[in-house]
Design a protein around this motif. Structure first.
Motif, PDB file in Angstrom:
ATOM      1  N   UNK A 144       0.863  -1.180   0.000  1.00 57.26           N
ATOM      2  CA  UNK A 144       0.000   0.000   0.000  1.00 57.26           C
ATOM      3  C   UNK A 144       0.898   1.228   0.000  1.00 57.26           C
ATOM      4  N   UNK A 145       0.710   2.107  -0.973  1.00 57.81           N
ATOM      5  CA  UNK A 145       1.449   3.363  -1.047  1.00 57.81           C
ATOM      6  C   UNK A 145       0.476   4.468  -0.683  1.00 57.81           C
ATOM      7  N   UNK A 146       0.843   5.234   0.358  1.00 57.18           N
ATOM      8  CA  UNK A 146      -0.058   6.281   0.856  1.00 57.18           C
ATOM      9  C   UNK A 146       0.672   7.603   1.047  1.00 57.18           C
ATOM     10  N   UNK A 147      -0.051   8.683   0.876  1.00 57.21           N
ATOM     11  CA  UNK A 147       0.463  10.017   1.171  1.00 57.21           C
ATOM     12  C   UNK A 147       0.030  10.352   2.598  1.00 57.21           C
ATOM     13  N   UNK A 148       0.978  10.311   3.520  1.00 56.08           N
ATOM     14  CA  UNK A 148       0.666  10.572   4.928  1.00 56.08           C
ATOM     15  C   UNK A 148       1.759  11.437   5.545  1.00 56.08           C
ATOM     16  N   UNK A 149       1.370  12.214   6.551  1.00 57.87           N
ATOM     17  CA  UNK A 149       2.393  12.988   7.252  1.00 57.87           C
ATOM     18  C   UNK A 149       3.091  12.088   8.269  1.00 57.87           C
ATOM     19  N   UNK A 150       4.225  12.528   8.757  1.00 54.65           N
ATOM     20  CA  UNK A 150       5.021  11.683   9.648  1.00 54.65           C
ATOM     21  C   UNK A 150       4.295  11.379  10.955  1.00 54.65           C
ATOM     22  N   UNK A 151       3.461  12.301  11.442  1.00 45.72           N
ATOM     23  CA  UNK A 151       2.715  12.054  12.692  1.00 45.72           C
ATOM     24  C   UNK A 151       1.739  10.890  12.512  1.00 45.72           C
ATOM     25  N   UNK A 152       1.001  10.900  11.422  1.00 45.81           N
ATOM     26  CA  UNK A 152       0.052   9.808  11.154  1.00 45.81           C
ATOM     27  C   UNK A 152       0.806   8.498  10.962  1.00 45.81           C
ATOM     28  N   UNK A 153       1.921   8.550  10.245  1.00 49.42           N
ATOM     29  CA  UNK A 153       2.732   7.359   9.995  1.00 49.42           C
ATOM     30  C   UNK A 153       3.172   6.722  11.312  1.00 49.42           C
ATOM     31  N   UNK A 154       3.586   7.544  12.260  1.00 48.17           N
ATOM     32  CA  UNK A 154       4.102   7.039  13.538  1.00 48.17           C
ATOM     33  C   UNK A 154       3.004   6.492  14.453  1.00 48.17           C
ATOM     34  N   UNK A 155       1.776   6.954  14.286  1.00 43.69           N
ATOM     35  CA  UNK A 155       0.718   6.569  15.226  1.00 43.69           C
ATOM     36  C   UNK A 155      -0.257   5.525  14.676  1.00 43.69           C
ATOM     37  N   UNK A 156      -0.203   5.250  13.376  1.00 37.91           N
ATOM     38  CA  UNK A 156      -1.126   4.268  12.807  1.00 37.91           C
ATOM     39  C   UNK A 156      -0.722   2.845  13.164  1.00 37.91           C
ATOM     40  N   UNK A 157      -1.711   2.026  13.360  1.00 39.22           N
ATOM     41  CA  UNK A 157      -1.501   0.611  13.627  1.00 39.22           C
ATOM     42  C   UNK A 157      -1.571  -0.175  12.322  1.00 39.22           C
ATOM     43  N   UNK A 158      -1.022  -1.365  12.344  1.00 37.86           N
ATOM     44  CA  UNK A 158      -1.033  -2.265  11.190  1.00 37.86           C
ATOM     45  C   UNK A 158      -2.470  -2.455  10.667  1.00 37.86           C
ATOM     46  N   UNK A 159      -3.420  -2.672  11.566  1.00 37.55           N
ATOM     47  CA  UNK A 159      -4.819  -2.897  11.171  1.00 37.55           C
ATOM     48  C   UNK A 159      -5.402  -1.680  10.446  1.00 37.55           C
ATOM     49  N   UNK A 160      -4.980  -0.471  10.850  1.00 31.44           N
ATOM     50  CA  UNK A 160      -5.458   0.749  10.175  1.00 31.44           C
ATOM     51  C   UNK A 160      -5.013   0.779   8.716  1.00 31.44           C
ATOM     52  N   UNK A 161      -3.757   0.402   8.490  1.00 32.13           N
ATOM     53  CA  UNK A 161      -3.216   0.402   7.128  1.00 32.13           C
ATOM     54  C   UNK A 161      -3.854  -0.734   6.323  1.00 32.13           C
ATOM     55  N   UNK A 162      -4.003  -1.902   6.921  1.00 30.88           N
ATOM     56  CA  UNK A 162      -4.603  -3.049   6.230  1.00 30.88           C
ATOM     57  C   UNK A 162      -6.027  -2.730   5.771  1.00 30.88           C
ATOM     58  N   UNK A 163      -6.735  -1.961   6.549  1.00 26.68           N
ATOM     59  CA  UNK A 163      -8.104  -1.594   6.187  1.00 26.68           C
ATOM     60  C   UNK A 163      -8.139  -0.764   4.906  1.00 26.68           C
ATOM     61  N   UNK A 164      -7.066  -0.040   4.608  1.00 26.58           N
ATOM     62  CA  UNK A 164      -7.005   0.815   3.412  1.00 26.58           C
ATOM     63  C   UNK A 164      -6.994  -0.003   2.121  1.00 26.58           C
TER      64      UNK A 164
END
Length: 173
Positions: A42-62
């Motif tokens: 998954x390639x996403x445009x995210x800021x570093x704060x979101x990148x650091x705080x997201x969980x694996x399940x959040x990204x998998x849902x995308x």
């Protein structure tokens, strides 16, 4: 127009100084990656704060429910090299995430500005390889890097200890 060559020079300099508009992603996925099962990138445009705080399940849902941050999703097959090209967002870093069945270590990487025109990613069984060896060749004349001397602990013989001498009781007492 009085100076058409000035305009052409300005245009040429402008194209040289611009950052790349697209990113080529090259992924090497050996046979044993993800226990031999396909996985999602998954390639996403995210800021570093979101990148650091997201969980694996959040990204998998995308993958199932993409939001505005998703630039591209792609299936990676073990044993194959995969290449793709994505448009680089103007004001946001890019996160490249790999959804392993059982991630064990680094499963995503953040590319901050300035984003390069190409990135090579090596996958291992359940993680992104983060210790890729340098392929730099030593220039001629550069001395070999010597290893520090190896020290072995001194060999010490254990002391010889004799047991106490015990006299046998005399039979006549």
């Amino acid at each position: 127009m009085r100076f058409p060559w000035l305009l052409m020079l300005a245009l040429a300099l402008g194209t040289v100084a611009c950052a790349p508009t697209h990113l080529s992603i090259h992924v090497n996925s050996p046979q044993g990656t993800n226990q031999g099962r396909p996985l999602h990138m998954v390639v996403r445009a995210v800021d570093s704060q979101r990148y650091m705080t997201e969980f694996y399940a959040d990204v998998a849902e995308r993958v199932v429910h993409p939001d505005d941050s998703v630039v591209q999703t792609l299936v990676i097959y073990p044993g194959e090299k995969t290449q793709t090209r994505v448009k680089i967002p103007e004001e946001s870093p890019l996160a490249i995430s790999f959804l392993f069945t059982t991630p064990d270590g680094a499963w995503q990487v953040l590319l901050d500005s300035p984003i390069p025109g190409r990135v090579d990613i090596e996958l291992e069984e359940s993680r992104i390889r983060t210790d890729a060896p340098s392929k730099r060749k030593k220039p001629k004349g550069e001395p070999k890097k010597e290893e520090p001397p190896k020290f072995e602990p001194p060999k010490v013989e254990p002391p010889k200890v004799e047991g106490p001498k015990v006299e046998a009781p005399s039979a006549g007492k």
